[in-house]
Scaffold this motif. Structure first.
Motif, PDB file in Angstrom:
ATOM      1  N   GLU A 249       0.842  -1.212   0.000  1.00 48.68           N
ATOM      2  CA  GLU A 249       0.000   0.000   0.000  1.00 48.68           C
ATOM      3  C   GLU A 249       0.873   1.257   0.000  1.00 48.68           C
ATOM      4  O   GLU A 249       0.665   2.181   0.791  1.00 48.68           O
ATOM      5  N   ILE A 250       1.833   1.297  -0.892  1.00 50.98           N
ATOM      6  CA  ILE A 250       2.771   2.420  -0.918  1.00 50.98           C
ATOM      7  C   ILE A 250       2.073   3.734  -1.248  1.00 50.98           C
ATOM      8  O   ILE A 250       2.574   4.814  -0.924  1.00 50.98           O
ATOM      9  N   GLU A 251       0.892   3.643  -1.856  1.00 55.21           N
ATOM     10  CA  GLU A 251       0.137   4.872  -2.140  1.00 55.21           C
ATOM     11  C   GLU A 251      -0.268   5.595  -0.863  1.00 55.21           C
ATOM     12  O   GLU A 251      -0.595   6.794  -0.898  1.00 55.21           O
ATOM     13  N   LYS A 260      12.218  11.077   1.147  1.00 51.71           N
ATOM     14  CA  LYS A 260      13.307  10.344   1.790  1.00 51.71           C
ATOM     15  C   LYS A 260      13.416   8.926   1.214  1.00 51.71           C
ATOM     16  O   LYS A 260      14.524   8.398   1.080  1.00 51.71           O
ATOM     17  N   LEU A 261      12.275   8.320   0.883  1.00 53.41           N
ATOM     18  CA  LEU A 261      12.317   6.993   0.281  1.00 53.41           C
ATOM     19  C   LEU A 261      13.008   7.055  -1.074  1.00 53.41           C
ATOM     20  O   LEU A 261      13.810   6.170  -1.414  1.00 53.41           O
ATOM     21  N   LEU A 262      12.703   8.099  -1.858  1.00 50.26           N
ATOM     22  CA  LEU A 262      13.344   8.255  -3.154  1.00 50.26           C
ATOM     23  C   LEU A 262      14.863   8.315  -2.998  1.00 50.26           C
ATOM     24  O   LEU A 262      15.610   7.688  -3.760  1.00 50.26           O
ATOM     25  N   ARG A 263      15.337   9.067  -2.000  1.00 52.96           N
ATOM     26  CA  ARG A 263      16.770   9.187  -1.767  1.00 52.96           C
ATOM     27  C   ARG A 263      17.368   7.828  -1.393  1.00 52.96           C
ATOM     28  O   ARG A 263      18.458   7.461  -1.845  1.00 52.96           O
ATOM     29  N   VAL A 264      16.646   7.069  -0.562  1.00 56.11           N
ATOM     30  CA  VAL A 264      17.121   5.736  -0.170  1.00 56.11           C
ATOM     31  C   VAL A 264      17.249   4.831  -1.395  1.00 56.11           C
ATOM     32  O   VAL A 264      18.237   4.106  -1.557  1.00 56.11           O
ATOM     33  N   LEU A 265      16.256   4.872  -2.277  1.00 57.45           N
ATOM     34  CA  LEU A 265      16.279   4.023  -3.462  1.00 57.45           C
ATOM     35  C   LEU A 265      17.420   4.411  -4.393  1.00 57.45           C
ATOM     36  O   LEU A 265      18.030   3.547  -5.044  1.00 57.45           O
ATOM     37  N   THR A 289       0.791  -1.674  -4.875  1.00 63.03           N
ATOM     38  CA  THR A 289      -0.268  -0.678  -4.829  1.00 63.03           C
ATOM     39  C   THR A 289      -1.531  -1.220  -5.470  1.00 63.03           C
ATOM     40  O   THR A 289      -1.466  -2.068  -6.370  1.00 63.03           O
ATOM     41  N   LYS A 290      -2.672  -0.723  -4.994  1.00 64.72           N
ATOM     42  CA  LYS A 290      -3.945  -1.099  -5.597  1.00 64.72           C
ATOM     43  C   LYS A 290      -4.531   0.040  -6.423  1.00 64.72           C
ATOM     44  O   LYS A 290      -5.649  -0.073  -6.937  1.00 64.72           O
ATOM     45  N   VAL A 291      -3.781   1.152  -6.526  1.00 69.56           N
ATOM     46  CA  VAL A 291      -4.263   2.295  -7.308  1.00 69.56           C
ATOM     47  C   VAL A 291      -3.295   2.566  -8.455  1.00 69.56           C
ATOM     48  O   VAL A 291      -2.148   2.087  -8.460  1.00 69.56           O
ATOM     49  N   ASP A 292      -3.748   3.327  -9.425  1.00 73.35           N
ATOM     50  CA  ASP A 292      -2.911   3.740 -10.552  1.00 73.35           C
ATOM     51  C   ASP A 292      -1.991   4.859 -10.074  1.00 73.35           C
ATOM     52  O   ASP A 292      -2.419   6.005  -9.913  1.00 73.35           O
ATOM     53  N   LEU A 293      -0.726   4.530  -9.826  1.00 74.34           N
ATOM     54  CA  LEU A 293       0.195   5.522  -9.272  1.00 74.34           C
ATOM     55  C   LEU A 293       0.471   6.654 -10.258  1.00 74.34           C
ATOM     56  O   LEU A 293       0.731   7.788  -9.844  1.00 74.34           O
ATOM     57  N   LYS A 294       0.433   6.365 -11.537  1.00 75.02           N
ATOM     58  CA  LYS A 294       0.657   7.433 -12.523  1.00 75.02           C
ATOM     59  C   LYS A 294      -0.456   8.465 -12.432  1.00 75.02           C
ATOM     60  O   LYS A 294      -0.214   9.682 -12.429  1.00 75.02           O
ATOM     61  N   ASP A 305       8.426  11.677  -9.329  1.00 77.64           N
ATOM     62  CA  ASP A 305       9.777  11.134  -9.437  1.00 77.64           C
ATOM     63  C   ASP A 305       9.897   9.782  -8.742  1.00 77.64           C
ATOM     64  O   ASP A 305      10.602   8.879  -9.215  1.00 77.64           O
ATOM     65  N   LEU A 306       9.187   9.601  -7.638  1.00 79.18           N
ATOM     66  CA  LEU A 306       9.203   8.308  -6.962  1.00 79.18           C
ATOM     67  C   LEU A 306       8.481   7.260  -7.802  1.00 79.18           C
ATOM     68  O   LEU A 306       8.920   6.103  -7.891  1.00 79.18           O
ATOM     69  N   TYR A 307       7.388   7.649  -8.437  1.00 80.07           N
ATOM     70  CA  TYR A 307       6.661   6.722  -9.313  1.00 80.07           C
ATOM     71  C   TYR A 307       7.584   6.187 -10.402  1.00 80.07           C
ATOM     72  O   TYR A 307       7.654   4.976 -10.638  1.00 80.07           O
ATOM     73  N   TYR A 308       8.296   7.090 -11.071  1.00 80.45           N
ATOM     74  CA  TYR A 308       9.173   6.647 -12.157  1.00 80.45           C
ATOM     75  C   TYR A 308      10.354   5.830 -11.626  1.00 80.45           C
ATOM     76  O   TYR A 308      10.859   4.932 -12.319  1.00 80.45           O
ATOM     77  N   ARG A 309      10.795   6.102 -10.414  1.00 80.17           N
ATOM     78  CA  ARG A 309      11.886   5.311  -9.826  1.00 80.17           C
ATOM     79  C   ARG A 309      11.416   3.890  -9.506  1.00 80.17           C
ATOM     80  O   ARG A 309      12.159   2.920  -9.666  1.00 80.17           O
ATOM     81  N   LEU A 310      10.179   3.775  -9.065  1.00 82.86           N
ATOM     82  CA  LEU A 310       9.626   2.454  -8.739  1.00 82.86           C
ATOM     83  C   LEU A 310       9.212   1.678  -9.983  1.00 82.86           C
ATOM     84  O   LEU A 310       9.146   0.445  -9.970  1.00 82.86           O
ATOM     85  N   ASN A 311       8.931   2.397 -11.059  1.00 81.10           N
ATOM     86  CA  ASN A 311       8.317   1.792 -12.235  1.00 81.10           C
ATOM     87  C   ASN A 311       9.340   1.146 -13.173  1.00 81.10           C
ATOM     88  O   ASN A 311       9.114   1.080 -14.380  1.00 81.10           O
TER      89      ASN A 311
END
Length: 460
Positions: A249-251, A260-265, A289-294, A305-311
């Motif tokens: 449920e990252i959303e 901060k998560l983006l920096r960690v990744l 996630t259960k939702v459309d993050l985009k 930016d986090l979405y694209y890093r995870l994607n």
């Protein structure tokens, strides 16, 4: 039609001209003949799971054809052996068939007869080896540690193939699926099958951790970092050293923490609260996630930016309604697990129960099905409830399925399972179900089933 060029045929005869004649006939028919002057030499070359047919003369010096037949059947009773008998030697032919020979050829025999016997034998051998491999695969799945994906439909086969591929690479993964589809199971399966399988799998539900403590939960803190921080605490990311962090449920993660998560990744390091010293991380991150993050990012509800890093790698998890033919099998699996855990017996499903399972849309997906299976085990033996009365979200006032509707659901399920088992090969499905080809094609059209989908799933 199957290509014969890779199908080997052992031809065993002490007469060289007969070996040569039979070999030329089979080679012209597309087979790969292998000639032997005696049975002993052929047995020395006979490998485990030999994928072809053995053709042997009965009367030979040394080990004769009957002794060869017995030895081959001792090694592999499913391997077709065709024996060549002398003219009019009916008693020998009868004895050979009684001993388990696939067929016999009476001298002199036509080349067309040899090719036909070998063709039928090689088809039988191919099916035997496929069933043997399937049985071994199912046994391996049952005995393998860790999570298992249950099902035979193309959707679940594609998911299993994707998980197998993804587990071999080190990229972070984003799982996308409705509530209850099994994102946690998929994440654990990726972890268990990866090189990190022997290290921690740390699951964090981002929607269940209070916003005031989630940063400390993830990144840890130093003693005195805030009121109540009486000692140093290692966060979830550090705890997962060498393993996998699963962010469910990252959303739901607060926008302030997403930075901060983006920096960690990106940096693969973390700083505990109250410290300026980075701690290097050796982890893989799987988010779900259960939702459309985009869409959420475009609406300003999730950092783009986090979405694209995870994607980097996105794995869609199919809902239960898109793999409907798996529902009875999955229900039985959940019921067996519940029965084992509770020490009770899982009542068998009747026709009405299967129809009720297949007719429901399962908005809660596999989680809803699992809960139902557990209630069924706990209540089914001792009460008169109909399975449909135990189901959540079903309109119990609606009429039950008619007998023709139930028959249609059963038929579609059986055909789908046969297609999955035989990887979409129509001729094998026809033989398995005992149906003429035209009848099967009519049923495929009526049930909107396409054999090529099952072939593509097997190749994935």
């Amino acid at each position: 039609m199957h290509d014969n060029t890779e199908v080997p045929v052992m031809i065993i005869d002490d007469e060289a001209h007969l070996r040569m004649s039979a070999g030329q006939t089979l080679e012209l028919a597309g087979y790969r003949p292998q000639g032997y002057a005696n049975a002993e030499a052929a047995l020395a070359d006979l490998e485990t799971d030999f994928p072809g047919v053995v053709v042997s003369d009965i009367r030979m010096p040394g080990m004769d054809g009957m002794a060869l037949l017995r030895e081959v059947r001792r090694r592999d009773p499913d391997l077709p052996v065709v024996l060549i008998t002398g003219h009019g030697d009916i008693s020998t032919a009868v004895e050979a068939m009684r001993e388990g020979a696939w067929d016999f050829l009476e001298k002199p025999f036509a080349g067309e007869r040899l090719v036909e016997v070998v063709r039928r034998g090689s088809d039988k051998r191919r099916l035997s080896l496929e069933n043997r491999a399937l049985k071994a695969e199912l046994e391996a799945q049952q005995s393998a540690p860790g999570p298992r994906l249950v099902g035979r439909t193309p959707a679940i086969q594609r998911l299993a193939a994707m998980i197998q591929r993804i587990s071999r690479v080190e990229a972070d993964v984003l799982l996308f699926g409705e509530t209850g589809t099994g994102k946690d199971l998929a994440a654990r399966a990726i972890h268990e099958r990866s090189s990190r399988g022997g290290h921690p799998f740390v699951a964090i539900n981002c929607g269940a951790v209070p916003e005031t403590t989630i940063e400390s939960e993830l990144f840890g803190h130093e003693k005195g970092a805030f009121t109540g921080a009486l000692e140093r605490r290692i966060g979830k990311f550090e705890h997962a050293a060498g393993g996998t962090v699963f962010l469910d449920e990252i959303e739901s993660m607060p926008l302030s923490l997403q930075v901060k998560l983006l920096r960690v990744l990106q940096e693969r390091s973390v700083e505990r609260l109250g410290s300026n010293q980075p701690v290097a991380l050796d982890i893989r991150v799987i988010a779900a996630t259960k939702v459309d993050l985009k869409a959420a990012a475009e609406a300003g509800e999730f950092r783009e930016d986090l979405y694209y890093r995870l994607n980097v790698v996105t794995l869609p998890i199919p809902p239960l309604r898109e793999r409907r033919e798996d529902i009875p099998l999955l229900f039985q699996h959940f019921a067996a697990v519940a029965a084992s855990r509770s020490g009770m017996e899982a009542p068998p499903l009747n026709a009405t129960g299967v129809s009720a399972l297949m007719a429901h849309d399962w908005p809660g997906n596999a989680r809803e099905l699992r809960n139902l299976a557990e209630r069924y085990v706990l209540l089914g033996v001792t009460c008169d409830y109909h399975l449909g009365m135990l189901m959540e979200g079903v309109d119990h006032d609606s009429p039950e399925l008619s007998l023709p509707e139930q028959v249609e659901l059963f038929e579609k399920q059986l055909i789908s399972q046969a297609l999955a088992r035989h990887h979409g090969h129509v001729s094998e499905v026809c033989e398995h179900l005992g149906l003429p080809r035209k009848t099967l094609y009519d049923k495929l059209r009526r049930h909107d089933l396409k054999a090529e989908h099952y072939r593509h799933a097997a190749e994935s």
